[in-house]
Design an enzyme around this catalytic site. Structure first.
Site, PDB file in Angstrom:
ATOM      1  N   VAL A   3       0.626  -1.214  -0.028  1.00  0.00           N
ATOM      2  CA  VAL A   3      -0.209   0.068  -0.057  1.00  0.00           C
ATOM      3  C   VAL A   3       0.879   1.314   0.000  1.00  0.00           C
ATOM      4  O   VAL A   3       0.599   2.267  -0.694  1.00  0.00           O
ATOM      5  CB  VAL A   3      -0.986  -0.047   1.241  1.00  0.00           C
ATOM      6  CG1 VAL A   3      -1.475   1.316   1.359  1.00  0.00           C
ATOM      7  CG2 VAL A   3      -2.001  -1.276   1.152  1.00  0.00           C
ATOM      8  N   GLU A  28      -0.713   4.989  -5.416  1.00  0.00           N
ATOM      9  CA  GLU A  28      -2.060   5.100  -6.075  1.00  0.00           C
ATOM     10  C   GLU A  28      -2.705   6.331  -6.177  1.00  0.00           C
ATOM     11  O   GLU A  28      -3.731   6.655  -7.078  1.00  0.00           O
ATOM     12  CB  GLU A  28      -2.688   4.087  -5.249  1.00  0.00           C
ATOM     13  CG  GLU A  28      -3.211   4.699  -3.880  1.00  0.00           C
ATOM     14  CD  GLU A  28      -2.146   4.391  -2.811  1.00  0.00           C
ATOM     15  OE1 GLU A  28      -1.111   3.901  -2.948  1.00  0.00           O
ATOM     16  OE2 GLU A  28      -2.122   4.967  -1.615  1.00  0.00           O
ATOM     17  N   ASP A  80      -2.468  34.132 -35.029  1.00  0.00           N
ATOM     18  CA  ASP A  80      -3.123  35.177 -36.096  1.00  0.00           C
ATOM     19  C   ASP A  80      -2.210  36.452 -35.810  1.00  0.00           C
ATOM     20  O   ASP A  80      -1.681  36.730 -34.643  1.00  0.00           O
ATOM     21  CB  ASP A  80      -4.638  35.437 -35.820  1.00  0.00           C
ATOM     22  CG  ASP A  80      -5.393  34.507 -36.131  1.00  0.00           C
ATOM     23  OD1 ASP A  80      -4.881  33.497 -36.987  1.00  0.00           O
ATOM     24  OD2 ASP A  80      -6.605  34.416 -35.790  1.00  0.00           O
ATOM     25  N   ASP A 113     -10.191  32.238 -35.073  1.00  0.00           N
ATOM     26  CA  ASP A 113     -11.375  32.858 -34.645  1.00  0.00           C
ATOM     27  C   ASP A 113     -12.707  32.655 -35.353  1.00  0.00           C
ATOM     28  O   ASP A 113     -13.822  32.680 -35.122  1.00  0.00           O
ATOM     29  CB  ASP A 113     -11.293  34.353 -34.663  1.00  0.00           C
ATOM     30  CG  ASP A 113     -10.647  34.962 -35.747  1.00  0.00           C
ATOM     31  OD1 ASP A 113     -10.607  34.298 -36.808  1.00  0.00           O
ATOM     32  OD2 ASP A 113     -10.147  36.067 -35.842  1.00  0.00           O
ATOM     33  N   ASP A 139     -11.920  27.903 -39.157  1.00  0.00           N
ATOM     34  CA  ASP A 139     -10.643  27.677 -38.525  1.00  0.00           C
ATOM     35  C   ASP A 139     -10.918  26.510 -37.441  1.00  0.00           C
ATOM     36  O   ASP A 139      -9.892  26.073 -37.312  1.00  0.00           O
ATOM     37  CB  ASP A 139     -10.296  28.713 -37.528  1.00  0.00           C
ATOM     38  CG  ASP A 139      -9.654  30.036 -38.310  1.00  0.00           C
ATOM     39  OD1 ASP A 139      -9.109  29.808 -39.290  1.00  0.00           O
ATOM     40  OD2 ASP A 139      -9.870  31.176 -37.807  1.00  0.00           O
ATOM     41  N   ASN A 174       8.944   6.538  -0.971  1.00  0.00           N
ATOM     42  CA  ASN A 174       8.807   5.268  -1.170  1.00  0.00           C
ATOM     43  C   ASN A 174       9.855   4.108  -1.383  1.00  0.00           C
ATOM     44  O   ASN A 174       9.803   2.839  -0.749  1.00  0.00           O
ATOM     45  CB  ASN A 174       7.727   4.811  -2.256  1.00  0.00           C
ATOM     46  CG  ASN A 174       6.405   5.672  -2.201  1.00  0.00           C
ATOM     47  OD1 ASN A 174       6.012   6.082  -1.134  1.00  0.00           O
ATOM     48  ND2 ASN A 174       5.394   5.602  -3.047  1.00  0.00           N
ATOM     49  N   GLU A 218      11.312   3.650   2.023  1.00  0.00           N
ATOM     50  CA  GLU A 218      11.139   2.478   2.873  1.00  0.00           C
ATOM     51  C   GLU A 218      11.170   1.337   2.215  1.00  0.00           C
ATOM     52  O   GLU A 218      11.319   0.408   3.061  1.00  0.00           O
ATOM     53  CB  GLU A 218       9.486   2.578   2.587  1.00  0.00           C
ATOM     54  CG  GLU A 218       8.926   4.227   3.317  1.00  0.00           C
ATOM     55  CD  GLU A 218       7.536   4.504   2.886  1.00  0.00           C
ATOM     56  OE1 GLU A 218       6.656   3.679   2.566  1.00  0.00           O
ATOM     57  OE2 GLU A 218       7.410   5.740   2.721  1.00  0.00           O
TER      58      GLU A 218
HETATM   59  P1  ATP Z   1      -5.120  37.357 -39.075  1.00  0.00           P
HETATM   60  O1  ATP Z   1      -5.234  36.140 -39.674  1.00  0.00           O
HETATM   61  O2  ATP Z   1      -3.812  37.974 -38.750  1.00  0.00           O
HETATM   62  O3  ATP Z   1      -5.960  37.771 -37.927  1.00  0.00           O
HETATM   63  P2  ATP Z   1      -7.123  38.796 -40.387  1.00  0.00           P
HETATM   64  O4  ATP Z   1      -8.086  37.942 -39.581  1.00  0.00           O
HETATM   65  O5  ATP Z   1      -7.556  40.230 -40.063  1.00  0.00           O
HETATM   66  O6  ATP Z   1      -5.712  38.589 -40.093  1.00  0.00           O
HETATM   67  P3  ATP Z   1      -8.769  38.266 -42.123  1.00  0.00           P
HETATM   68  O7  ATP Z   1      -9.776  38.831 -41.551  1.00  0.00           O
HETATM   69  O8  ATP Z   1      -8.798  36.993 -42.998  1.00  0.00           O
HETATM   70  O9  ATP Z   1      -7.231  38.320 -41.774  1.00  0.00           O
HETATM   71  O10 ATP Z   1      -8.552  39.456 -43.739  1.00  0.00           O
HETATM   72  C1  ATP Z   1      -7.547  39.060 -44.521  1.00  0.00           C
HETATM   73  C2  ATP Z   1      -7.683  40.012 -45.714  1.00  0.00           C
HETATM   74  O11 ATP Z   1      -9.028  40.439 -46.161  1.00  0.00           O
HETATM   75  C3  ATP Z   1      -7.376  41.455 -45.065  1.00  0.00           C
HETATM   76  O12 ATP Z   1      -5.772  41.511 -45.434  1.00  0.00           O
HETATM   77  C4  ATP Z   1      -8.010  42.425 -45.947  1.00  0.00           C
HETATM   78  O13 ATP Z   1      -7.383  42.407 -47.352  1.00  0.00           O
HETATM   79  C5  ATP Z   1      -9.338  41.706 -46.269  1.00  0.00           C
HETATM   80  N1  ATP Z   1     -10.255  42.136 -45.254  1.00  0.00           N
HETATM   81  C6  ATP Z   1     -10.305  41.999 -43.913  1.00  0.00           C
HETATM   82  N2  ATP Z   1     -11.467  42.464 -43.705  1.00  0.00           N
HETATM   83  C7  ATP Z   1     -12.213  42.960 -44.576  1.00  0.00           C
HETATM   84  C8  ATP Z   1     -13.581  43.450 -44.534  1.00  0.00           C
HETATM   85  N3  ATP Z   1     -14.280  43.868 -43.547  1.00  0.00           N
HETATM   86  N4  ATP Z   1     -13.840  43.926 -45.824  1.00  0.00           N
HETATM   87  C9  ATP Z   1     -13.284  43.544 -46.986  1.00  0.00           C
HETATM   88  N5  ATP Z   1     -11.830  43.236 -46.692  1.00  0.00           N
HETATM   89  C10 ATP Z   1     -11.433  43.022 -45.650  1.00  0.00           C
END
Ligand code: ATP
Length: 920
Positions: A280, A285, A327, A656, A660, A722, A725
């Protein structure tokens, strides 16, 4: 009731007593919640106190001790029987309280992990926890949400739902609101329903909740929407296996002690109980339980640093991370976008800087430009935009935008030229849209052009409206904004001096050069293009509308790097962790920011299209040298993480968006964004960053290492104790001595030493060098980096010191020799516990009192040991005799040998480290 899909929206709303515009009243919602209970699936994850108690009492060691107690009764050893039972009870209480604490910590984490939902109540949209939803609630859906209850669709715009969790169908399904006549339609065909646990991948819409909690389809199949993991973690599994192997060894050694005892003619009853006590005592354990406690409490500490753990194994994997794929926007940068350059065909305007005033940005005076093209660029960017300009009551020009920061920056830039988005939206109402997605990297909105603009404000009239109308004899115009590289590929004309001219190579070069100048200075650049639209295009809107565009211009924005990210990058590098940037942005922007943060100095920057072209095997050959990936779409991330893992890396990866989720699942630690992340990404993640900050990942990694370190210290402590012992029991017969420790003494040592000081090690402070050494690979042996050697030699030393003292007293015919062995061993273990609080530093550097739990537990152990030796009633039970004070001091002096030698061992390590050779 599951025939909601057969009814019309009106019928459903009537039956549920709700109104789509107003929603339920909060009072009605509260009443329904009381009546029908929360919107939760029955918890499988959390154990009830009874279940914990039952587990404690049915553990294999408890059962063995129980049997030992019964056998003692048969052997008429009644005291032993009672003491064994008391030990069982104390053990169970200790185990229970610890596990209960861990469970409570887990339950608290789980409550935090519950997503919130946007619902309409009292005519307004509120954010409420998903568990508070009731039938009749009007839920507002958008891409990225996880459907929180079973809902009948009331309204939808291009709404698509991923229902794989429920139907197995992997393609998202289009939803509509029409009733379905067919009875018994299978779930997958009920296009007007959105079911709990499914995911909105595209579009927007509203639904009315029809069923909640266990009444939902998901509840029916009793699947959990999400659990904070309850499975044993990989470390626990390995420890479990180790424990089993050890048990075999222990049984073998115990067999030897028994055999030698029989040969020497010891009493069989005593021998038998000794054997059981040794088994034991020697089998660790309690290890898996200690791991749970350390992990759960660690998860709680991580929460204080804004890292929410969703799956417990993540805590231990965090300590092993070798690469962090992050990102850029918002994680490494502040996500505070400010437009600084407006670039059109024949002009460029540099926007003067603004001052931060709280959340708003202020600038004086109002800007003007004589160039209508700049106005067109700003107006188009503000129209093709979902951010909202918040009115500011002050006289100075202060602006604040709500929504995506990139879009907010554009709306604010337009407002600085007196182009207010609110007014623009009224004059050019939006008729249709193709939302932004990170694959296309652009978005399009379609607006009606007013027939005439007599009462429109001056800036709006500044010539471009007429020009656009003249150039486009249709009453609608599409604005597309997005990544410039993509946009010039689908543009065939360019807006020059109020008209569209062909976009020839010279223009393309000029645009690309301007784009590269801006991105090369770390700017995010968005382009704007337009296209006249016919009525019929509006009816069947598809991505093909993003074609044959007229390029208008570009806007360059800055987004400063987070100051704390730079420091965290440096910390992770010294910790043997490589930070990698993966962004949707332009390669030059990415490289600039990465350089600023210390992620990148030179070498290749791979882009999404590069990754696309490569096979995973080809990727494997380059991933070790690439620290920046740009223009990446979510599906590329999966390939990157796979290649990294194939190279043996332990990868943490942030994300995000909806898309993804697969890469978050695939990575060793999927990290979702708490502020900007979608529900879908959070659900797929192991950890959620409540502040979206890269520094938090590094802080969590550090915490993970501390936890792993402390688990290793616990192992170091128990295994050494242990083994000591066992050595005492095994070696004594060879010197002709009788059994040096009696059964209850062994159980006592085990209860005391494995218990309190062991647990105190679990809350030990981080080592000074914790982020200066290479990570532990999950498969690396527990006994690596000197741990195994330590256990063997310190165990032997402890055994030798205790037995040596005993031998001297025994050889001199002293009756208290067993008490001397017993006490010296206990004291040595306490001394050891103190000494191994740090792996390298001296105890006196970190401070004797810096771990109060440790100090208290050693003190308690000391007092209890004193009691067992000196209180007559306990002497009878534990077969001890009072030690003269000088002998008691001898036990303390002898135990300090262990302390001093371990301190010397650490001194050697420090010396080695100073020469750069020590990594453990
Ligand atoms: P990361 O991946 O570093 O966070 P991110 O998430 O901002 O970058 P995305 O949001 O995918 O990347 O954007 C990629 C591209 O899309 C940007 O570089 C821009 O050219 C274009 N983009 C981002 N936001 C908009 C928007 N609201 N309207 C139009 N084009 C956009």
């Amino acid at each position: 009731m599951s025939d909601w899909y057969q009814k019309s929206v009106k019928e459903v709303l009537k039956e549920l007593g709700t109104d789509p515009a107003q929603g339920l009243s909060s009072r009605e919602a509260a009443e329904r919640l009381k009546r029908n209970g929360p919107n939760e699936l029955v918890e499988r994850g959390i154990k009830s106190p009874w279940a914990i108690l039952w587990e404690q009492l049915t553990g294999i060691m408890v059962v063995i001790l129980f049997i030992a107690a019964i056998i003692s009764i048969f052997l008429h050893e009644y005291t032993d029987a009672v003491v064994i039972m008391v030990i069982v009870v104390i053990n169970a209480i200790l185990g229970f309280t610890q596990e209960y604490r861990a469970e409570k910590a887990m339950a608290a984490l789980k409550r935090l992990a519950v997503p919130t939902v946007r619902v309409r109540r009292d005519g307004k949209v509120h954010e409420v926890p998903a568990r508070d939803l009731v039938s009749g609630d009007i839920v507002v859906f958008e891409a990225g949400n996880v459907v929180p209850a079973d809902c009948r669709m009331v309204k939808e715009f291009n709404l698509r739902v991923q229902e794989a969790a429920l139907t197995g169908e992997s393609e998202p399904v289009e939803k509509d609101v029409a009733a379905i006549e067919r009875a018994d339609a299978p779930l997958g065909d009920r296009h007007n329903m959105a079911y709990m646990g499914t995911q909105i991948t595209y579009g927007r819409g509203n639904g009315v909740v029809v069923d909640t909690g266990m009444n939902t389809e998901l509840g029916n199949i009793a699947e959990m929407l999400q659990t904070v993991g309850r499975e044993p973690t990989p470390l626990q599994k390995r420890l479990d296996q180790l424990g089993k192997k050890l048990a075999v060894v222990v049984v073998f050694l115990v067999g030897i002690v028994m055999a030698l005892g029989i040969v020497r003619g010891e009493d069989f009853g005593v021998l038998f109980l000794t054997a059981i006590s040794m088994a034991v005592a020697a089998v660790p354990e309690g290890l898996p339980a200690v791991v749970t406690i350390a992990l759960a409490l660690g998860a709680q500490r991580m929460l204080k640093q804004h890292a929410l753990i969703r799956k417990l194994p993540a805590v231990e994997s965090l300590g092993s991370v070798t690469v962090i794929c992050s990102d850029k926007t918002g994680t490494l940068t502040e996500n505070k976008m400010t437009a600084v350059i407006l670039d059109v065909a024949d002009d460029r305007f540099d926007l003067p800087a603004m001052n931060q005033d709280g959340a708003a940005e202020c600038a004086d005076p109002e800007l003007t430009t004589g160039n209508p093209a700049i106005h067109l660029l700003l107006a188009g960017s503000a129209l093709c935009n979902d951010a909202v300009l918040k009115a500011d009551g002050t006289t100075s020009k202060c602006y604040q935008a709500i929504g995506d920061p990139t879009e907010g920056a554009l709306v604010i830039a337009a407002a600085r030229f007196d182009l207010d988005k609110f007014i623009l939206d009224k004059i050019f109402p939006r008729k249709a849209e193709l939302p932004f997605d990170s694959e296309r990297k652009r978005m399009t909105t379609i607006h009606r052009f007013p027939v005439s603009t007599p009462e429109t404000p001056e800036p709006v009239q500044s010539g471009w409206v007429e020009a656009v109308r003249n150039g486009t004899p249709s009453s609608y115009v599409a604005f597309t904004k997005g990544a410039v590289d993509g946009l010039i590929g689908i543009s065939t004309q360019i807006w020059v001096n109020g008209e569209a001219v062909p976009l020839d190579d010279a223009w393309r070069k000029r645009i690309t050069a301007a784009n590269e100048r801006m991105t090369g200075n770390g700017m995010r650049v968005l382009g704007l293009a337009l296209r006249p639209i016919q009525n019929r295009d509006l009816e069947q809107l598809s991505e093909s509308v993003e074609n044959d565009l007229t390029f208008v211009g570009m806007i360059g924005m800055i987004d400063p790097a987070r100051p704390e990210a730079r420091e965290s990058v440096a910390i992770s590098k010294t910790a043997g962790i490589r930070p990698i940037m993966i962004t949707g942005d332009h390669p030059l922007t990415a490289a600039y920011i990465a350089r600023e943060l210390g992620i990148y100095s030179s070498g290749p920057v791979l882009t999404g299209p590069d990754v696309e072209k490569m096979s995973v095997e080809e990727m494997e050959r380059v991933v070790e040298d690439v620290n920046v990936y740009a223009r990446v779409s979510p599906e590329h991330k999966l390939k990157i993480v796979t290649a990294l893992q194939n190279r043996g890396e332990i990868a943490a990866m942030t994300g995000d968006g909806v898309n993804d989720a697969p890469s978050l699942k695939k990575s060793d630690i999927g990290v979702a964004m708490g502020i900007t992340g979608t529900d879908v990404s959070k659900e797929a993640a192991d950890m959620v960053l409540l502040d979206d900050n890269f520094a938090t990942i590094v802080a969590a990694v550090k915490e993970g290492r501390v936890i792993f370190d402390n688990i290793r210290k616990f192992i170091k402590y128990t295994f050494t104790s242990n083994s000591a012992e066992i050595w005492v029991m095994l070696i004594a017969p060879f010197f002709g001595m009788p059994l040096p420790l009696l059964p209850l003494q062994i159980l006592w040592i085990n209860l005391l030493t494995d218990g309190l000081p062991g647990l105190a090690l679990a809350v030990e402070q981080p080592e000074r060098n914790i982020m200066n050494r290479s990570p532990f690979h999950p498969k690396e042996s527990f006994f690596s980096r000197g741990l195994g050697t330590h256990i063997i030699w310190v165990g032997l030393l402890m055994g030798a010191v205790s037995l040596g003292v005993g031998y001297w007293y025994w050889a001199n015919g002293r009756a208290d020799w067993q008490t001397m062995v017993f006490t010296t061993l206990t004291m040595s273990q306490m001394a050891h516990a103190f000494a191994i609080r740090t792996g390298v530093d001296s105890l006196f550097t970190i401070g004797v009192f810096s771990n109060r739990a440790m100090f208290a537990s050693v003190l308690i152990t000391f007092i209890l040991q004193y009691a067992v030796v000196y209180i007559p009633a306990l002497q009878g039970i534990f077969s001890t005799v009072s030690l003269p004070p000088v002998d008691f001091i001898v036990t303390i002096l002898m135990s300090s040998i262990v302390f001093i030698t371990v301190e010397i061992e650490k001194w050697f390590y420090r010396r080695k480290a100073a020469r750069g050779a020590f990594s453990g």
